[in-house]
Enzyme design. Structure first.
Site, mmCIF file in Angstrom:
data_model
loop_
_atom_site.group_PDB
_atom_site.id
_atom_site.type_symbol
_atom_site.label_atom_id
_atom_site.label_comp_id
_atom_site.label_asym_id
_atom_site.label_seq_id
_atom_site.Cartn_x
_atom_site.Cartn_y
_atom_site.Cartn_z
ATOM 1 N N SER A 55 13.034 34.487 15.311
ATOM 2 C CA SER A 55 12.046 33.743 15.681
ATOM 3 C C SER A 55 10.571 34.138 16.332
ATOM 4 O O SER A 55 9.567 33.548 16.194
ATOM 5 C CB SER A 55 12.721 32.376 17.491
ATOM 6 O OG SER A 55 13.590 31.917 16.866
ATOM 7 N N LYS A 58 8.670 31.938 14.041
ATOM 8 C CA LYS A 58 7.482 30.924 13.493
ATOM 9 C C LYS A 58 6.222 30.835 15.002
ATOM 10 O O LYS A 58 5.314 30.198 14.320
ATOM 11 C CB LYS A 58 8.931 30.097 15.080
ATOM 12 C CG LYS A 58 10.092 29.944 14.635
ATOM 13 C CD LYS A 58 10.153 28.877 15.769
ATOM 14 C CE LYS A 58 12.105 28.454 15.456
ATOM 15 N NZ LYS A 58 13.130 29.214 15.572
ATOM 16 N N SER A 115 11.817 26.762 20.790
ATOM 17 C CA SER A 115 11.968 28.020 19.613
ATOM 18 C C SER A 115 12.872 26.923 18.717
ATOM 19 O O SER A 115 13.929 27.463 17.982
ATOM 20 C CB SER A 115 12.631 29.163 19.896
ATOM 21 O OG SER A 115 12.658 30.747 18.392
ATOM 22 N N LYS A 217 5.812 35.264 22.177
ATOM 23 C CA LYS A 217 7.155 34.086 22.107
ATOM 24 C C LYS A 217 8.236 35.883 21.620
ATOM 25 O O LYS A 217 8.108 36.617 21.618
ATOM 26 C CB LYS A 217 6.625 34.405 19.957
ATOM 27 C CG LYS A 217 7.914 33.550 19.224
ATOM 28 C CD LYS A 217 8.072 31.780 19.673
ATOM 29 C CE LYS A 217 9.682 31.257 18.936
ATOM 30 N NZ LYS A 217 10.391 31.746 20.024
#
Length: 299
Positions: A55, A58, A115, A217
């Site tokens: 993820s 992203k 997420s 993140k």
């Protein structure tokens, strides 16, 4: 004639070999720590090794979303539709049903904090028309930013053997987000969001370990391991950290916290003002460490 025990033993050996081949075998984690103000790599372990980003992907989906907002092609209160394809994504996701809509702000916060895979796909389809076209734009943007080794095939980071990046490229992307979108960057510090009356908590527990951490993140798939991109600042020092491929969330978070704490200055009287996000210029791509005299560059 071969004895039954021998046949069984061979069968078990073959079965074990097949299991091992099918299971993801992760290399040692990639680790990077970068001092933004000094434009200096402090830690660089396997930073150019290709890894699946999970993820962390992203971050690029968000970069392109922020670009569209800046250029007027998108507005915070615009509504985007969750297609059947978006709804089919595995968790984490909003899971409100195909055909339903979410605002751009909900999509952005969902991608950052929980997420949300359905939000990432919906945004890709809204901006690119389809996931494949958007993924090509992601890769082209990566090249423009100086991410020389990254190939994106989807906006979520769900496993694909050709969907690859490096720790260096992820740090480059983090710096680009800070530099190009300083007004949006504080969104990465959110620990939870409230979505239609539901309090949804995030996964970035490094922020709980080190007060100086101000976001970014996390990511995980079984193929990639546990990963995180982290930003921290204290006084006039701003650090970017990347870990890709840790064996557990605890290992990832503990290692990142230790790296950051070891290289942040202790607060002191007369410390210069914080390095502002708007002051981050000219640090992309990251410098490559120079070999010592008489040594070759490590690969």
């Amino acid at each position: 004639m071969m004895r039954p025990t021998v046949l069984v033993g061979r069968a078990l050996s073959v079965a074990l070999a097949l299991v091992l081949l099918a299971s993801p075998v992760l290399a040692a984690p990639a680790r990077l720590l970068f001092d933004v103000g000094r434009n200096k790599l402090i830690t660089a372990d396997s930073v150019d090794t290709l890894r699946q980003p999970a993820s962390l992907t992203k971050l690029m989906t968000l970069y392109l979303t922020f670009e569209a907002l800046r250029d007027g092609r998108l507005h915070w209160n615009d509504r985007i539709t969750l297609s059947a394809n978006a709804e089919s994504m595995p968790p984490y996701k909003f899971a409100i049903g195909a055909g339903k809509t979410i605002t751009v702000r909900e999509a952005v916060n969902g991608m950052i904090v929980i997420s949300a895979n359905d939000a990432a796909v919906a945004m890709a389809e809204h901006l690119g028309g389809d996931v494949q076209t958007f993924a090509r734009t992601m890769t082209a943007t990566a090249r423009r930013l100086g991410m020389t080794s990254t190939t994106f095939l989807n906006p979520t980071g769900l496993t694909d053997p050709k969907h690859l990046t490096t720790a260096r490229d992820m740090a480059t992307l983090a710096l680009a987000l800070m530099r190009d979108f300083p007004d949006q960057f504080p969104l990465f510090s959110q620990k939870y969001i409230v979505f239609r009356g539901m309090k949804l908590r995030g996964h970035n527990f490094v922020m709980n370990r080190v007060p100086a951490v101000d976001g970014m993140k996390t990511g995980y798939t079984s193929a990639s391991g546990y990963s995180v991109v982290t930003s921290a600042k204290r006084g006039n020092t701003r650090l970017i950290g990347v870990i890709i491929g840790a064996d557990s969330a605890e290992e990832r978070d503990k290692t990142m916290a230790a790296m950051i704490e070891a290289h942040l200055p202790a607060p002191a009287p007369g410390t210069p003002p914080d390095l502002r996000l708007r002051d981050i210029k000219g640090h992309v791509p990251l410098p490559r460490p120079q070999p010592h005299r008489g040594e070759g560059t490590r690969r």
